[in-house]
Enzyme design. Structure first.
Site, PDB file in Angstrom:
ATOM      1  N   ASP A  67      26.858  45.315  68.244  1.00 23.99           N
ATOM      2  CA  ASP A  67      25.634  45.350  67.442  1.00 23.99           C
ATOM      3  C   ASP A  67      25.237  46.778  67.070  1.00 23.99           C
ATOM      4  O   ASP A  67      25.809  47.755  67.581  1.00 23.99           O
ATOM      5  CB  ASP A  67      24.476  44.653  68.193  1.00 23.99           C
ATOM      6  CG  ASP A  67      24.398  45.050  69.660  1.00 23.99           C
ATOM      7  OD1 ASP A  67      24.921  46.125  70.015  1.00 23.99           O
ATOM      8  OD2 ASP A  67      23.827  44.295  70.452  1.00 23.99           O
ATOM      9  N   ASN A 136      15.997  38.705  79.095  1.00 23.09           N
ATOM     10  CA  ASN A 136      15.614  37.443  78.428  1.00 23.09           C
ATOM     11  C   ASN A 136      16.834  36.552  78.149  1.00 23.09           C
ATOM     12  O   ASN A 136      16.719  35.556  77.447  1.00 23.09           O
ATOM     13  CB  ASN A 136      14.863  37.735  77.119  1.00 23.09           C
ATOM     14  CG  ASN A 136      15.738  38.424  76.074  1.00 23.09           C
ATOM     15  OD1 ASN A 136      16.893  38.721  76.333  1.00 23.09           O
ATOM     16  ND2 ASN A 136      15.189  38.668  74.903  1.00 23.09           N
ATOM     17  N   HIS A 138      19.595  37.442  76.498  1.00 22.72           N
ATOM     18  CA  HIS A 138      20.355  37.687  75.264  1.00 22.72           C
ATOM     19  C   HIS A 138      21.733  38.280  75.553  1.00 22.72           C
ATOM     20  O   HIS A 138      21.955  38.910  76.581  1.00 22.72           O
ATOM     21  CB  HIS A 138      19.552  38.537  74.258  1.00 22.72           C
ATOM     22  CG  HIS A 138      19.448  39.998  74.557  1.00 22.72           C
ATOM     23  ND1 HIS A 138      18.526  40.819  73.946  1.00 22.72           N
ATOM     24  CD2 HIS A 138      20.155  40.821  75.386  1.00 22.72           C
ATOM     25  CE1 HIS A 138      18.678  42.056  74.375  1.00 22.72           C
ATOM     26  NE2 HIS A 138      19.653  42.085  75.244  1.00 22.72           N
ATOM     27  N   GLU A 143      18.996  36.876  70.415  1.00 23.95           N
ATOM     28  CA  GLU A 143      17.778  36.659  71.197  1.00 23.95           C
ATOM     29  C   GLU A 143      17.551  35.165  71.440  1.00 23.95           C
ATOM     30  O   GLU A 143      18.146  34.321  70.765  1.00 23.95           O
ATOM     31  CB  GLU A 143      16.584  37.251  70.433  1.00 23.95           C
ATOM     32  CG  GLU A 143      16.728  38.732  70.088  1.00 23.95           C
ATOM     33  CD  GLU A 143      16.574  39.662  71.288  1.00 23.95           C
ATOM     34  OE1 GLU A 143      16.823  39.250  72.436  1.00 23.95           O
ATOM     35  OE2 GLU A 143      16.220  40.838  71.062  1.00 23.95           O
TER      36      GLU A 143
HETATM   37  P1  PGA Z   1      21.149  47.234  79.452  1.00 18.91           P
HETATM   38  O1  PGA Z   1      21.012  46.217  78.265  1.00 18.91           O
HETATM   39  O2  PGA Z   1      22.606  47.334  79.752  1.00 18.91           O
HETATM   40  O3  PGA Z   1      20.578  48.516  78.930  1.00 18.91           O
HETATM   41  O4  PGA Z   1      20.372  46.672  80.600  1.00 18.91           O
HETATM   42  C1  PGA Z   1      21.759  45.044  78.283  1.00 18.91           C
HETATM   43  C2  PGA Z   1      21.426  44.217  77.081  1.00 18.91           C
HETATM   44  O5  PGA Z   1      20.285  44.272  76.614  1.00 18.91           O
HETATM   45  O6  PGA Z   1      22.302  43.474  76.623  1.00 18.91           O
END
Ligand code: PGA
Length: 242
Positions: A67, A136, A138, A143
């Site tokens: 992304d 959450n 995702h 999302e």
């Molecule tokens: P993080 O993010 O590795 O910074 O915890 C993971 C994500 O949001 O997929």
């Protein structure tokens, strides 16, 4: 789904790097799908060490990122383009022409998304996709309430994601509210998935993703249906699984 519980962040990172290295050793011209965020930083450090020790060669590898934020230029230090170059690409021998990150500032975002899918297909599809997980649930920027059928597409970031990612920016208002993300369909078409989770803040999401029902409210739950998925969970993130 294979579940590996790691004793700490370093062990999680080292195991993840070992799996990526195996993929590259088995198929030197493989296509890797990569993730950004805090979780994979240790894995990238370990892969760089392996490269320096001549244990892995990225010269024929292609890399597609999951992304990218919309509106941030590639030079912006918060862009994922910047992240990948600064945390990984500049230390290894991957060819620049073999690295792909969606262009979040493209004039025609829909066309950019279509082209991204095409580029993945033209390289033969993703062999190994590395994933983090949001608190959450995702994966990528897919999302909650995602359409499981989506390919690479424009997403609106969840309020919780904006809040969480604001730690990298000087204020929450600076966090882009939209992004381009591989869709769940793109991710599920990868031949192997490697999901990493670190820290207690991910424990609930991991529990729901692994033990809960498969539903769009927990995008990561879809990986229960993937025929070749491995999850490496640092012990605090695995707290609710025991
Ligand atoms: P993080 O993010 O590795 O910074 O915890 C993971 C994500 O949001 O997929």
């Amino acid at each position: 789904m294979r579940i590996i519980i790691a004793d700490g962040y370093e062990e999680m990172s080292n195991k993840a790097a070992a799996i990526v290295r195996s993929q590259v050793v088995l198929k030197p011209d493989c296509v890797l799908g990569m993730a950004t965020g805090d979780t994979p930083r240790g894995m990238y450090k370990e892969l760089i060490k392996m490269y320096e020790n001549k244990e892995v060669d990225f010269s024929e590898v292609s890399v597609f990122n999951l992304d990218e934020y919309c509106t941030l230029s590639r030079e912006n230090e918060h862009s994922y383009y910047y992240y990948m170059n600064h945390n990984f690409f500049r230390y290894i021998n991957v060819k620049k022409g073999n690295t792909f990150i969606p262009n979040g500032t493209a004039e025609d975002i829909e066309e950019e998304c279509r082209n991204y899918e095409l580029q993945i297909k033209n390289r033969g599809g993703i062999d190994l996709q590395v994933l983090g997980i949001g608190a959450n649930g995702h994966i990528g920027f897919n999302e909650p309430d995602i359409n499981f059928e989506a390919e690479t597409h424009l997403v609106e970031l969840d309020e919780t994601t904006i809040e969480y990612n604001s730690r990298f920016f000087s204020s929450k208002d600076e966090v882009p509210t939209t992004a381009i993300s591989m869709g769940i369909k793109t991710i599920m078409q990868s031949r192997m998935l490697l999901l990493l989770a670190n820290g207690e803040s991910k424990a609930d999401a991991i529990y729901k993703a692994v033990k809960g029902k498969i539903c769009p409210e927990v995008p990561a739950s879809i990986i229960q249906l993937h025929p070749n998925a491995t999850i490496i969970i640092e012990k605090n993130a695995a707290k609710l699984l025991r």
